[in-house]
Motif scaffolding. Sequence first.
Motif, short mmCIF file in Angstrom:
data_model
loop_
_atom_site.label_atom_id
_atom_site.label_comp_id
_atom_site.label_asym_id
_atom_site.label_seq_id
_atom_site.Cartn_x
_atom_site.Cartn_y
_atom_site.Cartn_z
N VAL A 21 0.58 1.25 3.06
CA VAL A 21 0.25 1.83 1.75
C VAL A 21 0.88 1.07 0.57
O VAL A 21 0.26 0.95 -0.49
CB VAL A 21 0.65 3.32 1.68
CG1 VAL A 21 -0.12 4.11 2.72
CG2 VAL A 21 2.14 3.52 1.87
N HIS A 22 2.10 0.55 0.75
CA HIS A 22 2.75 -0.19 -0.33
C HIS A 22 2.46 -1.69 -0.25
O HIS A 22 2.13 -2.32 -1.25
CB HIS A 22 4.27 0.01 -0.28
CG HIS A 22 4.72 1.41 -0.51
ND1 HIS A 22 4.28 2.17 -1.56
CD2 HIS A 22 5.58 2.20 0.18
CE1 HIS A 22 4.84 3.36 -1.53
NE2 HIS A 22 5.63 3.41 -0.47
N ARG A 25 -1.79 -2.07 0.78
CA ARG A 25 -2.67 -1.17 0.02
C ARG A 25 -4.02 -0.99 0.70
O ARG A 25 -5.09 -1.22 0.11
CB ARG A 25 -2.84 -1.68 -1.41
CG ARG A 25 -1.54 -1.77 -2.19
CD ARG A 25 -1.76 -2.16 -3.63
NE ARG A 25 -0.50 -2.29 -4.35
CZ ARG A 25 0.18 -1.27 -4.89
NH1 ARG A 25 -0.30 -0.04 -4.78
NH2 ARG A 25 1.32 -1.47 -5.53
N ALA A 47 -0.99 5.44 9.45
CA ALA A 47 -1.11 5.28 8.00
C ALA A 47 -2.49 4.76 7.62
O ALA A 47 -3.09 5.21 6.63
CB ALA A 47 -0.03 4.32 7.48
N ALA A 51 -5.15 6.56 5.29
CA ALA A 51 -5.68 5.86 4.12
C ALA A 51 -7.20 5.73 4.16
O ALA A 51 -7.81 5.30 3.18
CB ALA A 51 -5.05 4.48 4.01
N ASP A 161 8.63 8.71 -0.52
CA ASP A 161 7.87 8.55 0.72
C ASP A 161 8.17 9.62 1.74
O ASP A 161 7.27 10.14 2.41
CB ASP A 161 8.14 7.17 1.33
CG ASP A 161 7.56 6.03 0.51
OD1 ASP A 161 6.89 6.32 -0.50
OD2 ASP A 161 7.77 4.87 0.88
#
Length: 208
Positions: A21-22, A25, A47, A51, A161
């Motif tokens: 996510v970081h 992305r 994740a 997402a 987070d």
Amino acid sequence: IPAAEGCLMGCCIATGFGAVVHGARVGPLDSVAVIGCGGVGVAAIQAAAIAGARRIVAIDVHEEKLERARGFGATDTLLSGDGLVRRVHEICPGGVDKSFEAVGSPITAGLAVEILSTGGLATILGLEKPGSVIPVNAGLLIEGDRRVQGAYMGANQLPRDVQSFADHSRRGALKLGAMVTSRWRFDRINDGFAAMAEPGAIRAVIEW
């Protein structure tokens, strides 16, 4: 959240989830491949599913880990070996948009680049031995505009987070309990380390 599950947030979840996510992305338009389905890899798979990645390919040398990977959100699984790049292209023509290496080997790090599509991004998470050199075909970078990056500890922002991890866990999207494959008393910590070498292991937890 039980302590035996919550403790995973401090390392493997923060790294694998954060990298997705970081670092990379990942979004709904992306196809993803994760090389190595231990704690960090499984966190990345979950994740990517949260997402909304359209395809998630799990890659490992152990069938047991691949069987578990589907339960964590992998849409496809591949046993690592000869012809891996070709087999990834059969699932995702042209290669994947985002790849994550969670093994810690120069060979698998190089593969993370080879399986990328044009304009793809490889995130290297596995801790390499000091002095390791990752072999990368320069043509893939220059002609295909592919990129390679690190994301140490998932470039996490833990104060925020961890709250998100907890929310995803409570609603069942982040399966922390299923990642704990064995539990041990502190006086049996060496047995816990040995258990981590088993093919189906994800995380062994010491309980006081």
